[in-house]
Every structure is written in C-alpha cells, then in structure tokens.
Design an enzyme around this catalytic site. Structure first.
Site, mmCIF file in Angstrom:
data_model
loop_
_atom_site.group_PDB
_atom_site.id
_atom_site.type_symbol
_atom_site.label_atom_id
_atom_site.label_comp_id
_atom_site.label_asym_id
_atom_site.label_seq_id
_atom_site.Cartn_x
_atom_site.Cartn_y
_atom_site.Cartn_z
ATOM 1 N N SER A 156 0.812 -1.212 0.000
ATOM 2 C CA SER A 156 0.000 0.000 0.000
ATOM 3 C C SER A 156 0.849 1.268 0.000
ATOM 4 C CB SER A 156 -0.926 0.007 1.226
ATOM 5 O OG SER A 156 -1.800 -1.100 1.194
ATOM 6 N N GLY A 420 -23.726 -29.719 6.957
ATOM 7 C CA GLY A 420 -22.598 -30.523 6.484
ATOM 8 C C GLY A 420 -22.512 -30.573 4.974
ATOM 9 N N GLU A 443 -5.112 -5.446 -4.538
ATOM 10 C CA GLU A 443 -5.539 -4.085 -4.899
ATOM 11 C C GLU A 443 -5.712 -3.200 -3.656
ATOM 12 O OE1 GLU A 443 -5.772 -2.644 -7.929
ATOM 13 O OE2 GLU A 443 -4.887 -4.490 -8.665
#
Length: 684
Positions: A156, A420, A443
């Site tokens: 970032s 299940g 992203e």
C-alpha cells in the site's frame, strides 16, 4: 423465442407459487434485455466445448490446473463474444462479463481481467501513440501482459517502493534495477509462468539524482521465441495458494536491465533526451485526479467480482433452505423447510438484500468506469475530471473493502446454513470462500485502503462547520452541507413501519455519518494538540472512529444508488419488494453501528433499538415467501452455478446422490487397503 427460459418445476415450486412478482421481469429490470442476451451468448460459448467443463478440477495436478486455466483464457480471448468491443458498445456489459467468468472459473476471470483492465487499458489511458500497438497486440492475444506494482517489502505504501528506473543520457533509455529482495515485484498474476510483457511501476530517477516518484513503464520481460526471462530479469513462480490456483502469481527482480526511452508511458509526463523531467499537464490537480482514477480500476472490478460471488452463494443457500426440511410443530408428523424458521430467515434474507444492492451498485460503478476510460482514451474527458478522479478514489477505496468483507461473511454464513452438505466441495461454497479471500487483500489491503476514504472525508468537516456548500460529482457527500443541522436532530420514529421507510433509513445514515465525521475530526485534532505527529494522529483515530466512518459512508452511497435506480421501476409489486430490500440492507448495517447512534444521542432509551431490530425481523418475515424468486432473478445459470445444492430445479438430493455415487473412487476399494487393515483376524 423469449430471452429467458422458464425454470424447471420441482420442490421449489412451493415458494415460487407464493411470489408477489415475476422473476423474469425482475431480471430484465436489473440487467436489461441486451445484457441478458449478452450473458447468454457467453454461457453458450462456455457450454460448447469440453475445455470449459467446470468439473473435474480435483483430478488435475497443480501444473495441469495452471495449463487448463491458460488454455481457457486463450480460447475465450479468441471468441468475439468476449472481445473488448462489447464493452465499448455497452458499458454495463463489462459487469456481465465479470459475472459470467467469475461464476464459471474465477482464475480465468482474474487473468482475463488482468490482461484487459490492468495491462491493456493502462497502456491506452497512460500511453501515447507509440504504445498503442502493444495494447492492440494484447487485445488480439498476440502477447500476454501483466501488471507489476506490489513489492515484497511494500504494497500500500507506494512512495517507499524501491524498484528504480534511472534515465541514462548516453543510451537514451532507462536502467531498471532492484536494489534488494524487498524490492522484488510480487503477487503479479500471469507473471510466474506466462507473461511476456508487463506494465511496471518504478521510481523514476533523472540523471541529476532526483526521484520523481512512481511512474508506469511498458517493458518486455521474456523472450517471445524461447519464453525464457530476458538477461537482467529474474522471474520465479510463488507456488500454491489458498485459492485461485489457476493463476500463476510471480516474483520478479531486475539487475540493471536496460529498456528504451519509449518504455515510459508518457501521456502525462515525459523525459527529454537530455534527461529533463517534463510534466505535460499544467494543472497538478488534474494530473493527480487522473492517476487516482487509474488506481481505482482494479478496486471497482473487485467490487463487481464480490457482487457475483454474493449472488451465487445466497442463491445456493436459499434454494437449499427451501428444500431442506427439519422438525415441525409439536404434534405434527410433517417437517417444514428450514426457510420457515425466523433464525434462518435472519441468517439469509439480509444477504439477499445485500446481493441486490451490491449488484445495482457494481453495475453503476463499472459502467461509469468504462465510460471514463473511453473518454480518457478519446481525449474527451469531462471538465470535472480531476474532482471525479479524487471522489472515485475515495469511493473505490471503501467499496472494495466493504464488498469483500461483506461477501466473505455471506459465503461463510451460507456455508454454515447448508450444514454438512455445505462443506462438500460439490456445494460450490468452500471453493468460493477460498477464491473470495484474495479480494480482501489484493488491490489494497482492506484495513489500509479504507483510510484513504476517511482521510478524504475529514477534509470536509471544517467546511460543514462554516455552513459552506459541499458538493462532489457523484453526489456522495452533498448532504454534509447540512451536517451541523442534522446533528441537532433526535430519532423520532415510534413504529417499525417508520423505521422501514426508505427516507428514514437514509436520514439515520446521514446523521450517523455526520456524527462519525465530527468525532473523528475532533479526535484527530485532539491528537495533534497533544503533540502527536500527523501520522500518529491519523493512526490513533481508526478504531471506533475513522474506520466506522468510511464504512457508513460507502453503505449510504450504495443505498443512495440503489434507491435512485428503483425509482424507474414501473411494476408496483416489484418496486415494493425492491424498496423493502433497500430498507433491509440499510437497517442490517445500521444495527451494527447502533452504539454510535446512542453515543451521539440520536437514539435515547430502549425503544429505538428494539424497533430497529423488530423492523429487520419484520422485513425478513415479509420477504420470506419471495426469497426463492428473488434469488431466481439474480442466480447464475445452472452451468455456472455448478452446485449440487443450488440448481434451479431444486432436486438437491438427486444431485447429491449422483455426485456422491459417481465421484472418482467413491465405490471402489482403495489400492492401499491392505496397508491399514489388520491381517490377523480378531477372535469373536
């Protein structure tokens, strides 16, 4: 012939016969006849060749899985139905394209999107005439490109990325270098084994030693004859992942790798032959807005991907809940569908509302993004392009995290709601959960990303205090002009019906956002006054404040977009159902923020919270009989659904039986039986 075929009769008729609206009309309202036809043409292509069979992936080795994904991507790239021209002719078609591909094979969806959105389109929007042949070659499958931004040591924080592109006057080109392993480009899809070219993000240095920040370059990384990395380029595959294993994510380093001057994508900036840095846009704000729009493309596309997964998982769970019977009234020998239980309705029906609102929003934002890209490519950008770029960056920085987290929660709830059987691979839910997990991180890691939105929002509070008009091109914050007055109000709703009214839901959101903006701003200022640095002041303002602000802001904008869209609905019954879905979406998320509503004084006493909760349960109850038909209108084709629990005929147990009894090795004795069975017979 009708564009939509009738659904098969079966166990789901019990609920379909109770529906208050026609699912076909709803589908055509949401998608338009042209989009439905386009999506059907894509499905027809996928059903026409054994290569596209969605089954049998368990029998493939890791390498074969990769190979099949690439062959699939190449094959669909050769088909006109998947050509980029379809998106230019109809901007919404891109959302339909993503819906089909990500319902069918998410790995192929990602690789196709990378090739198109994060390679070809970046060249078209940031390059000049000298680069267009590369974009055309990518569109025509003559080369395979990838997108390399993230580094091992930085994701970032792009300012601190270390890959260098230094201009060399003597050779009239750039020297690209990775100073250490932390600078290695990583996680790039298609890089590990396949890409021949990449759009590379590197710090641009001029000969005077000045760094001009991150810039985009288009470079060749593999020999197109031998497919080996070029001298000076080191590439490695990252190996198996928790999902999306049809994608070859790679790592790449450079050792003084030389590329020509033309490698720089120079629509907005250039470097002279003598090494002088030359910005082309005189208005820095316009250049900034343009770059922010480019960063938003991937996040917008991920929002659409999440919408696809959300529609698919809730369709599976609701259809199963309408068929699966369990218990019943005391004294009765008849079991009832689990959809009849209030707890089950509360678990699933709010996610139907979320699926609808997210679908409408993703169609809107994807179409807007394609239009903006075309305008930029054609040099026909609107006058407010800078403001639009800045706002769309704030929107995309919040809508991607919101949609990814929402979808992950929805898939998990749907998996559990199917018991299940939901844990079986054949349910389609467990693979979806693994595939969607990536959306939370790539992203932009969600928790980091949403700070971009809150930082943008905090800038408007001083204007609100001065009662200055606040406007933005997408109208996502215009109500803040009245924020000070909004905060003087208290909740005056006294019935569940009042809580359900769309205008009242919007009013609660606008008060909440104004409150969170005020307290986040004041906390930030207090942190600063106590001597904290700007970094620490922001960092210590996230939990309970700025993060919640960003989430409330984007939820409100989703709802605004949805409410605006449904005003065009002429069918009264459909409009009523859609209105209820919008209100349920808003109340579902507001209930999670109820602490802020009390802390700010908007809610007082027990009554508001009780009424809010009763409104949610009331909406779930009234929407229960429409639930199956609601998912019919957004569910993917059975071929794309590929789930034994979620097919449109509702024959859950027949599909389960066929899946279990025809599975590879399910009825055979294992070869290694004698290695684990005791040879000595036990005495009875």
């Amino acid at each position: 012939m009708e564009v939509l075929e009738d659904l098969p009769h079966g166990p789901l008729d019990r609920y379909r016969n109770r529906a208050s609206f026609d699912w076909k009309k709803m589908r055509l309202f949401l998608e338009s006849e042209d989009l439905v036809r386009y999506k059907k043409s894509l499905v027809d292509v996928l059903q026409s060749d054994p290569l596209y069979d969605p089954n049998n992936s368990d029998r493939l080795s890791f390498d074969e899985h990769r190979r099949r994904s690439m062959l699939r991507m190449k094959a669909i790239g050769d088909r006109k139905e998947f050509a980029i021209e379809n998106f230019i002719a109809n901007f919404t078609n891109l959302a339909g394209y993503f819906e089909v591909l990500f319902s069918w094979d998410p790995s192929v969806g990602v690789t196709s999107g990378l090739k198109m959105s994060l390679f070809s389109n970046v060249i078209k929007t940031l390059g000049t005439e000298q680069h267009m042949h590369l974009a055309d070659a990518s569109d025509n499958n003559e080369l395979l490109g990838c997108f390399t931004l993230t580094e091992i040591g930085h994701g970032s924080n792009t300012k601190m990325m270390q890959t260098k592109a230094t201009y060399d006057k003597d050779s009239q080109g750039f020297v690209i270098h990775s100073p250490n392993f932390e600078a290695a480009k990583c996680w790039s899809g298609l890089l590990g084994q396949n890409a021949t070219h990449t759009v590379l993000y590197a710090q641009l240095y001029t000969p005077d030693g000045v760094c001009h920040g991150l810039h985009q370059f288009i470079i060749q990384i593999r020999d197109t004859t031998t497919h080996l990395p070029l001298p000076g380029v080191i590439i490695a595959d990252m190996g198996p992942k928790g999902g999306m294993n049809g994608i070859d994510n790679g790592v790449m380093m450079f050792n003084n790798y030389r590329v020509p001057k033309s490698a720089l994508l120079n629509r907005n900036v250039d470097v002279s032959q003598d090494g002088v840095y030359m910005p082309k846009l005189k208005d820095p704000k316009k250049m900034f807005g343009s770059s922010l729009h480019a960063l938003s493309v991937g996040r917008i596309n991920i929002t659409c991907i999440c919408s696809t997964f959300l529609s698919k998982c809730i369709s599976i769970a609701v259809r199963y809940a309408a068929v699966r019977k369990q218990f019943g009234p005391e004294g009765s020998n008849e079991e009832i569908p689990i959809l009849e239980y209030q707890l089950h309705q509360y678990r699933l029906i709010p996610y139907i509302a979320n699926a609808y609102v997210t679908k409408v929003f993703s169609y809107f934002i994807v179409a807007d993004n394609v239009e903006a890209t075309v305008e930029k490519y054609m040099n026909m950008e609107k006058p407010d392009v800078a403001e639009r770029g800045i706002e769309i960056h704030a929107i995309s920085s919040a809508c991607k995290p919101f949609a990814a987290w929402l979808t992950q929660n929805a898939i998990q709830e749907c998996r559990e709601a199917c018991g299940g059987h939901g844990y079986l691979k054949a349910s389609g839910l467990t693979d979806m959960r693994g595939d969607n997990d990536a959306n939370i991180t790539y992203e932009g890691e969600n928790n980091v990303l949403i700070q971009q939105t809150s930082n943008w929002l905090l800038k408007f509070w001083p204007q609100a205090l001065r009662n200055e008009p606040i406007t933005a091109p997408y109208n996502s914050i215009n109500f803040l002009s009245n924020a000070v007055q909004l905060l003087k109000e208290k909740c005056g709703f006294n019935t569940t019906e009042e809580f359900i009214q769309p205008e009242n839901v919007i009013k609660m959101y606008q008060w909440l956002i104004s409150h969170l903006l005020k307290v986040s701003y004041e906390r930030h200022q207090r942190n600063m006054s106590q001597g904290q640095s700007s970094f620490d002041a922001k960092n210590n303002n996230q939990v309970f404040f700025a993060k919640d602000l960003s989430m409330a802001y984007i939820q409100h904008f989703f709802l605004l977009t949805f409410n605006k869209f449904i005003q065009n609905c002429e069918d009264k019954n459909m409009k009523l159902v859609l209105t209820r879905l919008g209100s349920l979406f808003g109340l579902f998320h507001l209930e999670k923020q109820v602490g802020h509503l009390y802390q700010g004084g908007y809610f007082q006493g027990d009554k508001p919270r009780v009424l809010l909760q009763e409104a949610i349960l009331s909406l779930c109850g009234v929407l229960k009989d429409d639930a199956v038909t609601l998912v019919d209108a957004i569910a993917p084709d059975d071929f794309l659904m590929n789930s034994v629990l979620g097919k449109s005929d509702g024959q859950v147990y027949q599909h389960l039986q066929r899946s279990i009894l025809t599975g590879e090795g399910s009825l055979t004795r294992v070869k290694w039986w004698d290695e684990v069975v005791c040879k000595k017979k036990a005495k009875l």
